[in-house]
Structures are given as structure tokens and as C-alpha cells.
Design a protein around this motif. Structure first.
Motif: not given
Length: 411
Positions: A200-205, A223, A226-229, A263
Motif C-alpha cells: 500500500a502507498h500514500e500517493r495514487p499510482h 498498479p 486502490g492505492e496499492r501496487s 508513490l
């Protein structure tokens, strides 16, 4: 059991268009669905599947196959589109390549691929298999098989016996069916390990897949919804051991550092995996009444998201051939199917394996001319529209001999 030669057409009256698929991983499940759509009765033979925490980027052609087979409608809400693919040279070498970004809209595509968690992919495939009348799911493992003029006999480890006209070996890289058939593998091991995880990360991919080229191999962020990669970090065996030994917080910080914080802060969401890299290709893709599919036929490094997409094209090509045989009243386990499969799949498999090998070895090479050629190639892809478009189309999938399901056409 000793194999004997295939019977010639016409089909004996007691050989029905029945197939056995050994292995219910994604490639096996798609093969079973494709064969059922082609008009065959299918027995899907596999043990219970272990949990799979990996992810898969399904290329455009694979999505078309899943759409045609009724899987995609179940999976689409859980998939993230890859609309931009960006390559960044993260090496510290004398010759560095320019950054290049490819946009799916340039190739008139909604997305190059859709990234899904394998748990969701397997759940969608299982639900579709269960809802398909032409498929019988059998819990078990293939122990032996015998080919005779009248068909094929399979024995499971618990002593059950099954009969069919065709056996599809989709039982993984240690395929029991391939071993029984005496088919050898061409193998190449690499001094690399792929460490995989979901973060999970704080910036959108922004639906951008980013691949950093490093001295030990690619570091790729793909990607997810959500805000996950998902991350594939290819490193040396020693570095892989170090990464696996980090606590969850330290691992997230290490992934953020390797990604240049594009990210923001990262947090580990899944168990980590570690997979030694190798390339393995079967010397033959078929034998009397047998075809190999998925990792039973080919294993390639997780570079360019080619592995499972090759397996799905295996399944779609086999569906073409079996559908034609069913319409003609021919033997679906006959030479027309097995030899046609060998002929149609060999070029795609060997070509993709070679391309991934060249890309990977170019990253590992310390030779300045090799680094220069790689940089020149990426520069040309960024500057020459025709070359750029051709590369994007080839990256998504083959442009010739496309299976009907992958082209959005009926069987």
C-alpha cells in the motif's frame, strides 16, 4: 505404461470428444473452459490449490479470452488497468538510457494489461468452471497414463481410472504428465531471484506501471485497485535473502527507496515471495494424445508479464484446434490437433523466451557496447512513432496467428 501410435481418422465410434486437463492453475482452468466452449466434455483433474499471494498482469488478448469464456465479468471489478508503462534507467553505469513512457491510447487500447491478484483470478476461474455444464471437476493427481489406438487411459494417485481422447498437461513446471511422456526441457538458470509482494502507498499510482532497470534486473511497480501496487524486485540471491530477513516496516522503507519515493510511503500488505529465475522450454509441446500447456511447457522470468499470458494463448490455440476437429467429426486427440498445436505455439513461445532473455542479460552486462545498444534502443522507441507502435503491439501479444478467442471471434 508404454505409449503406442495414434489411431488414424475416422474416429472409432467409442472415442468421444472428451478431454482430461491435469492441473487447475490458471492455465489449466482456462484450457478446460476453452475445450468446453469448443464442444468437448472435460474432466479437470487437480488437487486442492494452495494459497497464491502473487499477482498477474493480464494482457489485452488474455482479457479477450476471459471475456469470451465468461470469466472477466466476475474479475473486472477486482482488476486495475495499466494505461501507461514507464521505463526508467536506475543503473549507475557510464551509459544510461533515457526514460520512456508508452501510453495504451497510442495503440488504440483501453489498457495494455489489467493487474489482478491471483487469489481473485483463481476464484473467478473456479466459479466459472463450476457453472460450466461440460466440465467435471475431479480432486486428485495424475499418477500415470497410457495411450492406445482407441484412446487414452489416465490413472490417478488414488487408483481411479479415467478415459479420454486427449490429455492436456497443465500440471506445472514439474509436470508428471510431461515426465511420463519423456519430454525433456531446455533450461537456463539466472543468477537472480525475484522478490514479490503487495504494497500500500500514500500517493495514487495513476494506472502507471513503472519499471526501473537496475544492475541486477528490473524493479517493477504494477498498479492494483486502490492505492496499492504489486512489486517484482529482481536481485542477487544474497540480496534477496537480506530483503526476506527485513521486518515489515524496514521492507516497506526499502521498497520506497528503490522506487525513488514516486508513490510515497509504502506499507507491506502481503506475505513476501522469493523465486529463483530460470527459463525452461519443453523440447516438444505435444506427443500422441498429449499437449503441454502453461508452465508444463514453458517457464520464463517475470519480466514483461509474459508467463501466464503465454499459457492463456496455449489454451486459446488448443480451443481453436479442438473446435475445428469437433466440427469435422475428427478425433480431438489425433495428429491434426497435436501437430497443429506444436506448429502454432512454438514460434510464440520461443520468440517471447528469447526476447525476455535478451532484455534480462542486457541489464546484467557490464559491457559498454551492450549498455549503449540498450540505451539506443530505448531512445529510438521514444522518438520513432512507427517503431514505438510496433513495439507496443508486440508487447501486448502476437500480431499473427492470433487465436480466435484472443481476437474476440467465436470458436
Amino acid at each position: 505404461m508404454e505409449a503406442v501410435s495414434q489411431a488414424a481418422s475416422p474416429v472409432p465410434s467409442h472415442v468421444r470428444p472428451r478431454a482430461i486437463v491435469a492441473g487447475a492453475g490458471p492455465a489449466g482452468a482456462v484450457a478446460a473452459l476453452g475445450l468446453a466452449a469448443a464442444g468437448a466434455q472435460v474432466a479437470l483433474l487437480a488437487p486442492d490449490r494452495p494459497a497464491d499471494t502473487r499477482t498477474t498482469a493480464l494482457m489485452d488478448g488474455s482479457v479477450r479470452v476471459l471475456e469470451a469464456l465468461g470469466v472477466w465479468e466476475r474479475l473486472r471489478p477486482r482488476a486495475a488497468p495499466l494505461r501507461v508503462m514507464r521505463i526508467i534507467d536506475g543503473t549507475r553505469r557510464l551509459v544510461r538510457a533515457p526514460e520512456v513512457a508508452f501510453r495504451a491510447s497510442e495503440a488504440s487500447l483501453e489498457a495494455f494489461a489489467w493487474n489482478v491478484e491471483n487469489a481473485d483470478l483463481n476464484a473467478a476461474l473456479d466459479a466459472t468452471v463450476a457453472a460450466t455444464p461440460g466440465i467435471s471437476r475431479i480432486t486428485g493427481t495424475l499418477a500415470d497414463f497410457e495411450v492406445a489406438p482407441e484412446g487414452l487411459h489416465v490413472e490417478t494417485e488414488d487408483g481411479a481410472r479415467l478415459e479420454a481422447a486427449l490429455l492436456v498437461a497443465a500440471d506445472g513446471r514439474q509436470s508428471r504428465a510431461r515426465q511420463i511422456a519423456g519430454i525433456e526441457m531446455r533450461s537456463r538458470a539466472y543468477p537472480q531471484v525475484a522478490v514479490t509482494a503487495t504494497l500500500a502507498h500514500e500517493r495514487p499510482h495513476g494506472n502507471i506501471s513503472t519499471e526501473f532497470h537496475t544492475e541486477t534486473g528490473p524493479f517493477t511497480l504494477v498498479p492494483l485497485p486502490g492505492e496499492r501496487s504489486s512489486v517484482v524486485c529482481v536481485v542477487s540471491p544474497e540480496e534477496a535473502e537480506r530483503l526476506q530477513g527485513l521486518d515489515d516496516g524496514a521492507f516497506g522503507r526499502e521498497m520506497e527507496r528503490r522506487s525513488a519515493s514516486i508513490l510515497g510511503r509504502m506499507r507491506l500488505e502481503s506475505p513476501r515471495g522469493a523465486f529463483p529465475l530460470s527459463a525452461r522450454t519443453a523440447r516438444r509441446l505435444s506427443a500422441p494424445r498429449l499437449v503441454l500447456a502453461g508452465e508444463a511447457a514453458h517457464v520464463i522470468p517475470p519480466i514483461g508479464a509474459q508467463g501466464l499470458n503465454l499459457g492463456i494463448r496455449d489454451a486459446a490455440t488448443l480451443a481453436d484446434l479442438v473446435a475445428d476437429a469437433v466440427r469435422a467429426g475428427a478425433d480431438i486427440g489425433g495428429a491434426q490437433v497435436s501437430e497443429g498445436y506444436e506448429r502454432r505455439r512454438r514460434g510464440d513461445i520461443d520468440g517471447r523466451t528469447l526476447a525476455v532473455d535478451l532484455v534480462n542479460r542486457s541489464l546484467l552486462s557490464d559491457l559498454v557496447p551492450v549498455q549503449g545498444l540498450r540505451g539506443l534502443g530505448l531512445w529510438l522507441l521514444g522518438k520513432v512513432p512507427g517503431l514505438r507502435l510496433a513495439a507496443m503491439r508486440q508487447g501486448v501479444g502476437p500480431t499473427r496467428d492470433i487465436p480466435r478467442l484472443a481476437a474476440g471471434k467465436p470458436l
